[in-house]
Design a protein around this motif. Structure first.
Motif, PDB file in Angstrom:
ATOM      1  N   THR A  30       0.851  -1.187   0.000  1.00 34.19           N
ATOM      2  CA  THR A  30       0.000   0.000   0.000  1.00 34.19           C
ATOM      3  C   THR A  30       0.886   1.236   0.000  1.00 34.19           C
ATOM      4  OG1 THR A  30      -0.065   0.185   2.417  1.00 34.19           O
ATOM      5  CG2 THR A  30      -1.719  -1.242   1.373  1.00 34.19           C
ATOM      6  N   VAL A  31       0.268   2.395  -0.003  1.00 33.28           N
ATOM      7  CA  VAL A  31       1.029   3.641   0.040  1.00 33.28           C
ATOM      8  C   VAL A  31       1.865   3.729   1.315  1.00 33.28           C
ATOM      9  CG1 VAL A  31       0.807   6.151   0.293  1.00 33.28           C
ATOM     10  CG2 VAL A  31      -0.474   4.966  -1.483  1.00 33.28           C
ATOM     11  N   ALA A  83       8.006  16.854 -12.023  1.00 34.45           N
ATOM     12  CA  ALA A  83       8.121  17.483 -10.706  1.00 34.45           C
ATOM     13  C   ALA A  83       7.879  16.467  -9.591  1.00 34.45           C
ATOM     14  CB  ALA A  83       7.133  18.641 -10.590  1.00 34.45           C
ATOM     15  N   VAL A  84       6.821  15.678  -9.724  1.00 32.76           N
ATOM     16  CA  VAL A  84       6.516  14.673  -8.704  1.00 32.76           C
ATOM     17  C   VAL A  84       7.607  13.606  -8.673  1.00 32.76           C
ATOM     18  CG1 VAL A  84       4.863  12.902  -7.961  1.00 32.76           C
ATOM     19  CG2 VAL A  84       4.028  15.084  -8.835  1.00 32.76           C
ATOM     20  N   ALA A 126       1.782   7.913  -8.215  1.00 37.33           N
ATOM     21  CA  ALA A 126       0.510   7.851  -8.942  1.00 37.33           C
ATOM     22  C   ALA A 126      -0.547   8.746  -8.291  1.00 37.33           C
ATOM     23  CB  ALA A 126       0.016   6.407  -8.990  1.00 37.33           C
ATOM     24  N   ALA A 127      -0.652   8.671  -6.976  1.00 42.47           N
ATOM     25  CA  ALA A 127      -1.661   9.457  -6.265  1.00 42.47           C
ATOM     26  C   ALA A 127      -1.408  10.953  -6.402  1.00 42.47           C
ATOM     27  CB  ALA A 127      -1.686   9.060  -4.791  1.00 42.47           C
ATOM     28  N   LYS A 186      -4.359   9.055 -14.589  1.00 46.99           N
ATOM     29  CA  LYS A 186      -4.595   8.041 -13.569  1.00 46.99           C
ATOM     30  C   LYS A 186      -3.633   6.888 -13.825  1.00 46.99           C
ATOM     31  CE  LYS A 186      -9.556   9.118 -13.203  1.00 46.99           C
ATOM     32  NZ  LYS A 186      -9.534   9.697 -11.854  1.00 46.99           N
ATOM     33  N   PHE A 187      -3.461   6.031 -12.826  1.00 44.08           N
ATOM     34  CA  PHE A 187      -2.472   4.964 -12.939  1.00 44.08           C
ATOM     35  C   PHE A 187      -2.999   3.651 -12.387  1.00 44.08           C
ATOM     36  CE2 PHE A 187      -0.354   9.001 -12.689  1.00 44.08           C
ATOM     37  CZ  PHE A 187       0.658   8.920 -13.626  1.00 44.08           C
TER      38      PHE A 187
END
Length: 339
Positions: A41-42, A267-268, A56-57, A68-69
């Motif tokens: 999970t994250v 950037a992310v 992704a989030a 979206k991913f």
């Protein structure tokens, strides 16, 4: 075609909003991210899977849902060694994979797992803005790959028998190096080499097809190699094994994104690097406790021992790589400037 039909078609084209031509594909995009590591999970699990989910989030949030991913862990979308080639062809959107796995296809990328060439996280992460990183980026773009996040990991050695510390310790053992270059120094040390991706190490060690394996601290934990090991050499203090394992995107896919989406993705991706470095270093320390808990012998390398491995690497792996082609020779020379 009748005049009426032609006018109708031309009229429809003329009144179509411009955004349909430039952004409609992007607005409906769901990109697939593939990797070979266990899923989580994250907030929990292998940090490389977590990084993909965090990326992704955050991209979905900043792109206002236009991107979206879907995450495919554990090589569930495609085989591990097929990912790089699939990205080059535009058949896979994104992957987090050890760059050196593609060395047979693009020899230059083996610089990402060159023994003794990177000996600290500071040095590895300095590549991004150094000449070596810019040149590696140029080559990857030519090959159809965009590096989104620079990720480095130190590695250790899990062994079914004795710890591998000095080069002579590897003599007579069947060892997984993880790249052509690692294999060359292991052969020079007297080992027999075994080539396979990290998600296949457990089975090979369990059956005795392999005595020891070099892999990242995170993989030493995630693939539960302590269950089939009696010794561990960590990378927490000193290491001659650093792996470049970036999050990458197919250039064909990247080029279809709008400029705004490209900016968000890059950037992310850059922001994820702080998390990656911290997580990798935490795992370098955590792996020792995991192996000690099951009674394995845990040892660390000294700088002097690292230099012994580096000396072998210079005359074997580095020379072999530099002789491949002009790009390789140039990359090696630029990387040596960061030592």
């Amino acid at each position: 075609m009748s005049v009426m039909n032609r006018r109708t078609i031309l009229g429809a084209i003329a009144t179509t909003p411009l955004w349909l031509g430039s952004s409609a594909w992007a607005q409906a995009s769901t990109l697939k991210i593939s990797h070979q590591f266990p899923g989580g999970t994250v907030s929990e699990g292998d940090f490389r899977d977590r990084l993909c989910r965090m990326f992704a989030a955050e991209v979905e949030k900043r792109s206002k849902g236009s991107l979206k991913f879907e995450i495919y862990p554990g090589s569930s979308l495609m085989k591990t060694n097929s990912q790089f080639s699939a990205m080059r062809k535009g058949a896979l959107d994104m992957s987090l994979v050890p760059l050196s796995y593609a060395g047979g296809e693009v020899p230059e990328v083996n610089i990402g797992l060159m023994p003794g060439l990177v000996t600290s996280y500071e040095q590895g992460y300095s590549w991004k803005n150094a000449e070596v990183g810019k040149e590696l980026n140029r080559i990857l773009l030519e090959k159809g790959i965009v590096v989104i996040s620079w990720i480095w990991q130190a590695g250790g050695v899990a062994s079914r028998t004795k710890p591998i510390i000095e080069p002579e310790d590897a003599r007579g053992m069947k060892v997984r190096g993880g790249s052509r270059e690692m294999d060359l120094i292991l052969k020079a040390a007297g080992a027999a080499v075994v080539s396979l991706p990290s998600n296949e190490i457990y089975a090979a060690m369990q059956t005795g097809a392999m005595d020891a394996a070099l892999t990242s601290s995170t993989s030493l934990i995630s693939f539960r190699l302590e269950e089939v090991s009696k010794a561990l050499t960590t990378g927490r203090n000193s290491a001659y094994w650093f792996m470049f394992e970036p999050l990458m995107m197919s250039k064909a896919v990247f080029d279809k994104l709008t400029k705004e989406q490209q900016s968000v993705v890059m950037a992310v991706g850059a922001e994820m690097e702080t998390f990656a470095r911290k997580s990798a270093q935490l795992d370098d320390s955590a792996v020792a406790a995991v192996y000690q808990k099951v009674g394995a012998k845990v040892v660390d390398l000294t700088p002097a021992q690292v230099k012994k491995w580096q000396a072998i690497a210079r005359t074997t792996a580095w020379k072999d790589y530099g002789d491949k082609n002009a790009n390789c020779a140039n990359l090696l020379a630029l990387a040596e400037k960061t030592l």
